[in-house]
Design an enzyme around this catalytic site. Structure first.
Site, PDB file in Angstrom:
ATOM      1  N   LYS A   7       6.574   8.704  -0.357  1.00  0.00           N
ATOM      2  CA  LYS A   7       7.194   7.930   0.725  1.00  0.00           C
ATOM      3  C   LYS A   7       8.525   7.329   0.267  1.00  0.00           C
ATOM      4  O   LYS A   7       9.402   7.054   1.073  1.00  0.00           O
ATOM      5  CB  LYS A   7       6.223   6.829   1.160  1.00  0.00           C
ATOM      6  CG  LYS A   7       6.753   5.910   2.234  1.00  0.00           C
ATOM      7  CD  LYS A   7       5.669   4.985   2.736  1.00  0.00           C
ATOM      8  CE  LYS A   7       6.202   3.733   3.356  1.00  0.00           C
ATOM      9  NZ  LYS A   7       5.144   2.815   3.759  1.00  0.00           N
ATOM     10  N   ASP A  35      -1.451   3.060   8.842  1.00  0.00           N
ATOM     11  CA  ASP A  35      -0.582   2.488   7.813  1.00  0.00           C
ATOM     12  C   ASP A  35      -0.340   3.604   6.798  1.00  0.00           C
ATOM     13  O   ASP A  35      -1.210   3.920   5.989  1.00  0.00           O
ATOM     14  CB  ASP A  35      -1.313   1.289   7.171  1.00  0.00           C
ATOM     15  CG  ASP A  35      -0.598   0.747   5.945  1.00  0.00           C
ATOM     16  OD1 ASP A  35       0.542   1.178   5.671  1.00  0.00           O
ATOM     17  OD2 ASP A  35      -1.181  -0.122   5.256  1.00  0.00           O
ATOM     18  N   GLU A  67       5.729  -2.743   9.186  1.00  0.00           N
ATOM     19  CA  GLU A  67       4.489  -3.189   8.534  1.00  0.00           C
ATOM     20  C   GLU A  67       4.302  -4.709   8.629  1.00  0.00           C
ATOM     21  O   GLU A  67       3.203  -5.168   8.982  1.00  0.00           O
ATOM     22  CB  GLU A  67       4.474  -2.712   7.067  1.00  0.00           C
ATOM     23  CG  GLU A  67       4.286  -1.204   6.978  1.00  0.00           C
ATOM     24  CD  GLU A  67       4.778  -0.582   5.679  1.00  0.00           C
ATOM     25  OE1 GLU A  67       5.137  -1.322   4.749  1.00  0.00           O
ATOM     26  OE2 GLU A  67       4.809   0.663   5.596  1.00  0.00           O
ATOM     27  N   ASP A 108       5.825  -8.669   2.016  1.00  0.00           N
ATOM     28  CA  ASP A 108       5.054  -7.426   1.915  1.00  0.00           C
ATOM     29  C   ASP A 108       5.540  -6.610   0.717  1.00  0.00           C
ATOM     30  O   ASP A 108       6.611  -5.993   0.773  1.00  0.00           O
ATOM     31  CB  ASP A 108       5.252  -6.653   3.238  1.00  0.00           C
ATOM     32  CG  ASP A 108       4.491  -5.338   3.268  1.00  0.00           C
ATOM     33  OD1 ASP A 108       3.873  -4.962   2.257  1.00  0.00           O
ATOM     34  OD2 ASP A 108       4.526  -4.671   4.322  1.00  0.00           O
TER      35      ASP A 108
END
Ligand code: AMP
Length: 507
Positions: free
Chosen positions: A69, A8, A147, A169
């Site tokens: 990211k 992850d 994810e 999420d």
């Protein structure tokens, strides 16, 4: 068969897991279950990754990078640390390299194969950049898995019951919402939506900017973590305050000597909630959209799973309960995505060995529509024709036929867009495809352009010149759309030879 891991790669924190001996385990990095996704470069050139780098974020913010990211896949983002240019791909590569090395040590053999998770709403460029970072880090990237899907796999593996799951999420930098049908270990994503520029960092920034305005400090908290020491100090303190407000109704923020003064404020949960409400509202809108796209109502959802550190905020949990239903909050919220990826990795690396978990099947969908710009013959208006629609099952292919208009034209051009709208815009334009005409002639030539999205959602383009009277063109002109199965069978039989085309992204 070598062991494969699940990673992850988060905006704030990353984690890694492996499935072996019948169970999934989180692999500790520097003794912890998660590792900060931070790198820092010292003046002697030493590169630090993870915890030690996070500690330097505050003392040497200009040579430390966090939350990168958010910028992965962007051509323009370049950091400068210790006078060296560093891209978001370089940062991800360093993080993944550390993970690979630590995982190899823990497992006791060199690990190469990995499934890396990405936000479901990542674009093709963001996916491609993530895969590249993995390859540069010495990993064989078996698959990029979204994810929410990974979380649903880890959550739903031992549940026999058929169900429709919504995964909400909210991490440090991205927000995703997915709806999945789970039937006997077959995980089918029905619809995805999200915002790859919305996460816990924005909640921190909202509070930090409020405090800065109270202290009469002008300016915005920069989205990038590379900033002045004071801003960095404030951001860190605000993040702690936010976490405290997940447990209690009041929290204090005290920083002596910041921006030339002292900060001593109490913030209550109501102030926090009202300052961050617009951010929460954006996630509600996305939840409504994803339900609409799936053709479902909230009553069709059997379970809502919360994933990502920011779902610890009480306002998120209360809002989800009000909008859909009481959510399920996993105990291992920080590990669940890596664990789902590890189960997928075990399935992909050794699908028929006894050592794999229950075999699972995973179907994911496209997160954006892709099309080309053409003039509508009837209205004379330049518009986008969608070739691959959002929420189409992966892998998938779309195509278009282009014709030369002028005698001896040497090139056929397509403008490619990623948008849900039919109205073209500069922001939604990905670039231009230029198909060379090998034998220019007086009469019109035709070329087929193929857009392929692989299982990981990565886009490639290819083209082939075809004769006007070919079966492909005839069926296109009769039916008004491309006959993809026909093209695929002609490619398989060798009748149609396609060539890869690189898209020109200099818009
Ligand atoms: P992730 O990317 O899933 O690790 O999530 C990281 C984000 O979760 C960061 O923005 C953190 O500030 C946020 N976060 C972690 N713990 C809490 C908490 N207890 N309350 C609110 N936000 C949190």
């Amino acid at each position: 068969m070598s062991v494969a891991i699940g990673i992850d790669l988060g905006t704030s924190n990353s984690s890694v897991a492996v499935y072996r001996k019948g169970k999934v385990e989180t692999i500790p990095i520097d003794g912890r279950k998660t590792m900060p996704s931070v790198i820092s470069c010292k003046s002697d050139g030493q590169l630090l990754v993870g915890n030690s780098a996070k500690a330097r974020l505050y003392i040497d913010p200009n040579n430390s990078i966090a939350s990168s990211k958010r910028f992965i896949g962007s051509k323009d983002k370049v950091y400068n640390v210790q006078n060296t240019n560093v891209t978001p791909v370089d940062v991800a590569r360093n993080i993944l390299e550390k993970i690979r090395v630590e995982a190899s040590k823990y497992i006791g053999e060199e690990v190469k194969d990995a499934v890396i998770t990405i936000p479901a709403y990542f674009t093709d460029e963001q996916r491609e950049a993530t895969r590249k970072a993995g390859q540069l880090a010495g990993l064989n990237v078996l698959r990029l898995l979204s994810e929410p899907t990974a979380a649903a796999i880890a959550y739903g593996l031992d549940k026999e019951r058929n169900q429709t799951i919504m995964v909400y999420d909210l991490g440090g930098g991205t927000f995703d919402v997915s709806i999945l049908r789970v039937e006997n270990n077959h995980f089918r994503v029905v619809a995805v939506d999200g915002d790859s520029m919305l996460g816990g960092d924005d909640f921190d920034d909202a509070i930090a900017e409020y405090l800065m305005s109270k202290m009469k400090v002008s300016g915005k908290v920069r989205k990038s973590s590379v900033g002045s020491t004071s801003v960095q100090q404030l951001k860190e303190a605000v993040e702690e305050l936010k976490k405290e407000l997940s447990e209690s109704d009041y929290a204090d923020i005290i920083i002596p000597d910041i921006f030339g003064s002292h900060l001593d404020e109490e913030i209550d949960i109501q102030t926090f909630n009202s300052l961050t409400e617009p951010l929460l509202k954006r996630t509600i809108d996305k939840m409504q959209e994803v339900l609409k796209e799936a053709g479902l109502t909230k009553n069709d959802i059997s379970r809502v799973i919360l994933v990502g550190g920011s779902t610890r905020m009480r306002a998120v949990q209360e809002m989800v309960a009000k909008q859909i239903k009481q959510p399920f909050i996993a105990d291992n919220i920080d590990e669940i995505v890596a664990q789902g990826a590890a189960i997928m990795a075990a399935n992909l690396s050794a699908p028929d060995l006894d050592s794999t978990p229950v075999p699972i099947e995973v179907e994911e969908v496209t997160s954006h529509s892709i099309g080309i710009g053409m003039v509508d013959m009837q209205t004379d208006v330049f518009r986008v024709y969608h070739l691959i629609k959002k929420n189409t099952k992966l892998p998938c292919t779309g195509g278009e036929i282009g014709y030369t208009i002028h005698p001896f034209q040497r090139e056929i051009r397509f403008q490619v867009f990623r948008t849900e709208s039919t109205v073209p815009s500069d922001e939604s334009k990905i670039g231009e495809l230029r198909l060379k005409v090998k034998r220019p002639q007086a009469s019109p030539s035709c070329a087929v352009a193929l857009f392929e999205l692989d299982q990981s959602g990565i886009l490639t383009f290819s083209s082939a010149e075809v004769k006007r009277e070919s079966q492909i063109v005839r069926s296109f002109e009769d039916e008004g759309e491309m006959n993809i199965p026909l093209i695929e069978s002609m490619i398989r039989s060798g009748e149609l030879k396609t060539e890869k085309v690189v898209i020109d992204t200099n818009k």
